[in-house]
Scaffold this motif. Structure first.
Motif, short mmCIF file in Angstrom:
data_model
loop_
_atom_site.label_atom_id
_atom_site.label_comp_id
_atom_site.label_asym_id
_atom_site.label_seq_id
_atom_site.Cartn_x
_atom_site.Cartn_y
_atom_site.Cartn_z
N HIS A 1 -3.44 -10.06 -6.05
CA HIS A 1 -4.05 -8.75 -5.81
C HIS A 1 -5.46 -8.58 -6.37
O HIS A 1 -6.33 -8.07 -5.69
CB HIS A 1 -3.12 -7.65 -6.33
CG HIS A 1 -3.43 -6.26 -5.86
ND1 HIS A 1 -3.84 -5.98 -4.57
CD2 HIS A 1 -3.38 -5.05 -6.50
CE1 HIS A 1 -4.02 -4.67 -4.45
NE2 HIS A 1 -3.75 -4.09 -5.60
N HIS B 1 3.19 -8.81 -5.27
CA HIS B 1 1.76 -8.93 -4.96
C HIS B 1 0.92 -8.26 -6.04
O HIS B 1 -0.02 -8.83 -6.59
CB HIS B 1 1.45 -8.32 -3.59
CG HIS B 1 0.01 -8.39 -3.22
ND1 HIS B 1 -0.62 -9.60 -2.98
CD2 HIS B 1 -0.96 -7.45 -3.11
CE1 HIS B 1 -1.91 -9.38 -2.71
NE2 HIS B 1 -2.13 -8.09 -2.79
N ASP C 1 -0.86 -10.74 0.99
CA ASP C 1 -2.23 -10.70 1.54
C ASP C 1 -2.54 -12.01 2.27
O ASP C 1 -3.50 -12.71 1.97
CB ASP C 1 -3.29 -10.37 0.48
CG ASP C 1 -3.46 -8.87 0.30
OD1 ASP C 1 -2.70 -8.11 0.92
OD2 ASP C 1 -4.38 -8.45 -0.44
N HIS D 1 -5.88 -14.25 2.85
CA HIS D 1 -6.88 -13.49 3.62
C HIS D 1 -7.42 -14.25 4.83
O HIS D 1 -8.62 -14.31 5.06
CB HIS D 1 -7.99 -12.99 2.70
CG HIS D 1 -7.53 -11.88 1.80
ND1 HIS D 1 -7.12 -10.66 2.30
CD2 HIS D 1 -7.35 -11.82 0.46
CE1 HIS D 1 -6.72 -9.89 1.29
NE2 HIS D 1 -6.84 -10.57 0.16
N HIS E 1 -2.93 -5.67 2.20
CA HIS E 1 -3.59 -5.85 3.51
C HIS E 1 -2.54 -6.10 4.60
O HIS E 1 -2.68 -5.58 5.71
CB HIS E 1 -4.59 -7.01 3.45
CG HIS E 1 -5.84 -6.67 2.71
ND1 HIS E 1 -7.05 -6.44 3.34
CD2 HIS E 1 -6.06 -6.49 1.39
CE1 HIS E 1 -7.97 -6.14 2.42
NE2 HIS E 1 -7.40 -6.18 1.24
N ASP F 1 -3.14 -14.09 -1.72
CA ASP F 1 -4.43 -13.60 -1.23
C ASP F 1 -5.17 -14.66 -0.41
O ASP F 1 -6.30 -15.04 -0.71
CB ASP F 1 -5.26 -13.09 -2.41
CG ASP F 1 -4.58 -11.90 -3.07
OD1 ASP F 1 -4.76 -10.77 -2.60
OD2 ASP F 1 -3.79 -12.12 -4.03
N HIS G 1 -7.46 -11.06 -7.33
CA HIS G 1 -8.24 -12.27 -7.00
C HIS G 1 -8.88 -12.88 -8.25
O HIS G 1 -9.80 -13.68 -8.15
CB HIS G 1 -9.31 -12.00 -5.94
CG HIS G 1 -8.78 -11.50 -4.62
ND1 HIS G 1 -9.44 -11.73 -3.42
CD2 HIS G 1 -7.68 -10.78 -4.30
CE1 HIS G 1 -8.76 -11.16 -2.43
NE2 HIS G 1 -7.69 -10.57 -2.94
ZN ZN Z 1 -6.10 -9.51 -1.67
#
Ligand code: ZN
Length: 242
Positions: A150, A116, A36, A10, A63, A8, A152
């Motif tokens: 996933h 994930h 992600d 991002h 994502h 994650d 967080h």
């Molecule tokens: Zn995420």
């Protein structure tokens, strides 16, 4: 063998660089990425370039899947969806191809599985928040240890003779006969109230796992986001870790 785990990200390049430095200092032998890589942040291509260079293994996040049209974008709420559409327009052809080819799950040497979200049904992107969610997952994989992201939220679930227990991070040592499901938290958008980046370290031989928190220059990341057409909320929430 020590495995460094990142998830994650991002599109938060400063947080990714800080975590990779921390993993290097911890002496990891390889880095694995739990997906992600993009979404919310201002640096999707730079993060993809760095993950491709540094991660020996990577799995697909929701994502990532949405920006390459593997998951319908209407799965997402307003701001996340705006970020998916913005990211899709930024992606280099090469990085798009990389995301398109990522697997949902991957097994590693050392009796380790990477996923994930919940490994029971990866395209469903199930969240694993609590003990009940974790019990379902432990029946779905055969490996001794499974690493996920996933939510967080860093979390450690242990399956032993007494059933499944949910332990707070940051660290745990496996006992004989036990199995482990670990959420290593989020590099680029933590949501557990701690704004520092999170990453994991698993020592295969010692059976020890640790979720490490790493400070980074988040004001710089906020400025990068605010200079784009990305939602302002993606910048604001970083300061609060939500
Ligand atoms: Zn995420």
């Amino acid at each position: 063998m020590k495995i460094g785990l990142i998830s994650d990200i991002h599109a938060n390049l400063q947080a990714l660089e800080a975590c990779l430095r921390a993993l290097d200092q911890a002496g990891v032998d390889l880095v694995a990425c739990l997906g992600d890589i993009v979404g919310y942040g201002a640096d999707p291509n730079a993060c993809l370039d760095l993950v491709r260079q540094r991660a020996a293994h990577t799995v697909l996040g929701n994502h990532d899947a949405a920006v390459v049209d593997k998951t319908a974008a209407d799965y997402f709420n307003g701001d996340a969806r705006t970020a998916v559409e913005w990211t899709r327009a930024q992606l280099s052809a090469d990085n798009r191809r990389f995301l398109e080819e990522l697997p949902y799950i991957r097994g590693l040497e050392g009796d380790v599985l990477l996923s994930h979200s919940g490994a029971a049904a990866p395209p469903a992107w199930n969240y694993v928040f609590n003990r009940v969610d974790a019990e379902r997952e432990f029946t779905a994989f055969v490996q001794r240890t499974c690493f996920i992201g996933h939510t967080h939220f860093p979390a450690i679930f242990v399956s032993g003779s007494g059933g499944v227990v949910h332990l707070p991070p940051p660290a745990y040592r496996l006992a004989p006969g036990e199995r482990l499901l670990v959420n290593v938290g989020s590099v680029g958008q933590p949501r557990d109230g701690d704004a520092r980046a999170a990453c994991g370290i698993f020592d295969v031989e010692a059976g020890t796992v640790e979720v490490r928190r790493v400070a980074y220059d988040l004001e710089q990341v906020q400025e990068r986001i605010l200079a784009t057409a990305l939602p302002r909320s993606a910048a604001e929430r970083l300061a609060w870790g939500v």
